[in-house]
Design an enzyme around this catalytic site. Structure first.
Site, PDB file in Angstrom:
ATOM      1  N   GLY A  12     -99.784 -28.455 -22.798  1.00  0.00           N
ATOM      2  CA  GLY A  12     -99.840 -28.717 -21.362  1.00  0.00           C
ATOM      3  C   GLY A  12     -98.573 -29.254 -20.728  1.00  0.00           C
ATOM      4  CB  SER A  13     -94.991 -29.404 -21.640  1.00  0.00           C
ATOM      5  OG  SER A  13     -94.693 -28.079 -21.967  1.00  0.00           O
ATOM      6  CG  ASN A  14     -94.966 -24.618 -18.688  1.00  0.00           C
ATOM      7  OD1 ASN A  14     -94.025 -24.358 -17.929  1.00  0.00           O
ATOM      8  ND2 ASN A  14     -94.932 -24.362 -19.984  1.00  0.00           N
ATOM      9  CE  LYS A  58    -112.354 -13.467 -22.483  1.00  0.00           C
ATOM     10  NZ  LYS A  58    -111.147 -13.030 -23.170  1.00  0.00           N
ATOM     11  CG  ASN A 100     -99.457 -15.796 -18.337  1.00  0.00           C
ATOM     12  OD1 ASN A 100     -99.741 -16.937 -18.709  1.00  0.00           O
ATOM     13  ND2 ASN A 100     -98.971 -14.894 -19.178  1.00  0.00           N
ATOM     14  CG  HIS A 102     -94.717 -13.949 -21.975  1.00  0.00           C
ATOM     15  ND1 HIS A 102     -95.703 -14.105 -22.921  1.00  0.00           N
ATOM     16  CD2 HIS A 102     -93.713 -13.281 -22.585  1.00  0.00           C
ATOM     17  CE1 HIS A 102     -95.307 -13.540 -24.053  1.00  0.00           C
ATOM     18  NE2 HIS A 102     -94.107 -13.029 -23.877  1.00  0.00           N
TER      19      HIS A 102
HETATM   20  C1  GRF Z   1     -95.384 -21.890 -22.793  1.00  0.00           C
HETATM   21  O1  GRF Z   1     -94.247 -21.519 -23.536  1.00  0.00           O
HETATM   22  C2  GRF Z   1     -95.896 -20.723 -21.998  1.00  0.00           C
HETATM   23  O2  GRF Z   1     -94.897 -19.848 -21.580  1.00  0.00           O
HETATM   24  C3  GRF Z   1     -96.773 -20.024 -22.994  1.00  0.00           C
HETATM   25  O3  GRF Z   1     -97.393 -21.056 -23.712  1.00  0.00           O
HETATM   26  C4  GRF Z   1     -96.552 -22.203 -23.714  1.00  0.00           C
HETATM   27  C5  GRF Z   1     -97.370 -23.349 -23.234  1.00  0.00           C
HETATM   28  O4  GRF Z   1     -96.721 -24.584 -23.400  1.00  0.00           O
HETATM   29  N1  GRF Z   1     -97.670 -19.126 -22.326  1.00  0.00           N
HETATM   30  P1  GRF Z   1     -97.326 -25.871 -22.712  1.00  0.00           P
HETATM   31  O5  GRF Z   1     -98.792 -25.970 -23.129  1.00  0.00           O
HETATM   32  O6  GRF Z   1     -97.182 -25.725 -21.234  1.00  0.00           O
HETATM   33  O7  GRF Z   1     -96.551 -27.034 -23.254  1.00  0.00           O
END
Ligand code: GRF
Length: 183
Positions: A12-14, A58, A100, A102
């Site tokens: 969850g850093s993003n 699902k 999303n 990536h």
């Molecule tokens: C990120 O590198 C994102 O691009 C990918 O998964 C990773 C998630 O990292 N889809 P975080 O959970 O946000 O730290």
């Protein structure tokens, strides 16, 4: 004001970067023990967690998500390390409103191991892509992508750190460009 929800499966850093810059209505995790939920608590962001295996199918799992999204009148879903393919139920309700991030320069290195795959291929540069989500795996229309170099003295850890640092820069830029208001 556009209302956003963030979906994350793990670290969850993003999510944290987004939540520090934008009001996040809620974060959803498909793992009840994901670290992102602790981050949400510390930031005072509402969180929900439930797992696919708790549902019959699902379709039912995504129907529960759609209910939550509609209840909160979410305008935009930001996937940030959400490790599930978005299925037809969620897409039918939200296609065109799901983005999303990536950690590679799509269409190069799609899938769950974009950083590792680029590293193992020995590329001189990889990148980060933010795209709309469609029914494919990392195939939707690109919103923004930037190149990230692999330097001669990189380890996979330093390469990965550079990719993540780039993610933290461009996700907020893209959200702003999509009309999400900052805090
Ligand atoms: C990120 O590198 C994102 O691009 C990918 O998964 C990773 C998630 O990292 N889809 P975080 O959970 O946000 O730290």
């Amino acid at each position: 004001m556009k209302k956003i929800a963030v979906f994350a499966s793990g670290n969850g850093s993003n999510f944290q970067v987004i939540a520090e810059e934008f009001p996040v209505e809620f974060v959803f995790s498909d793992h009840r023990d994901a670290y992102v939920l602790e981050r949400a608590d510390k930031l005072g962001v509402l969180s929900y967690a439930f797992e696919l295996k708790e549902f019959e199918s699902k379709v039912d799992y995504e129907a529960a998500l759609v209910e939550l999204l509609e209840e909160h009148q979410i305008d935009l879903i930001c996937l940030a390390g959400y490790m599930k393919i978005v299925g037809p139920t969620l897409l039918a309700a939200y296609e065109g409103r799901i983005v999303n991030i990536h950690p590679a320069y799509l269409p190069e290195f799609p899938g769950a191991h974009g950083i590792e795959d680029a590293w193992n291929a020995g590329v001189a540069e990889s990148g980060v892509t933010i795209h709309w989500v469609d029914s494919g795996v990392d195939t939707g229309k690109v919103i923004k992508q930037v190149r990230v170099p692999r330097l001669a003295d990189d380890t996979i850890a330093s390469f990965e750190a550079r990719i993540h640092a780039t993610e933290y820069q461009i996700y907020p830029q893209v959200l702003e460009s999509l009309g999400v208001g900052r805090r």
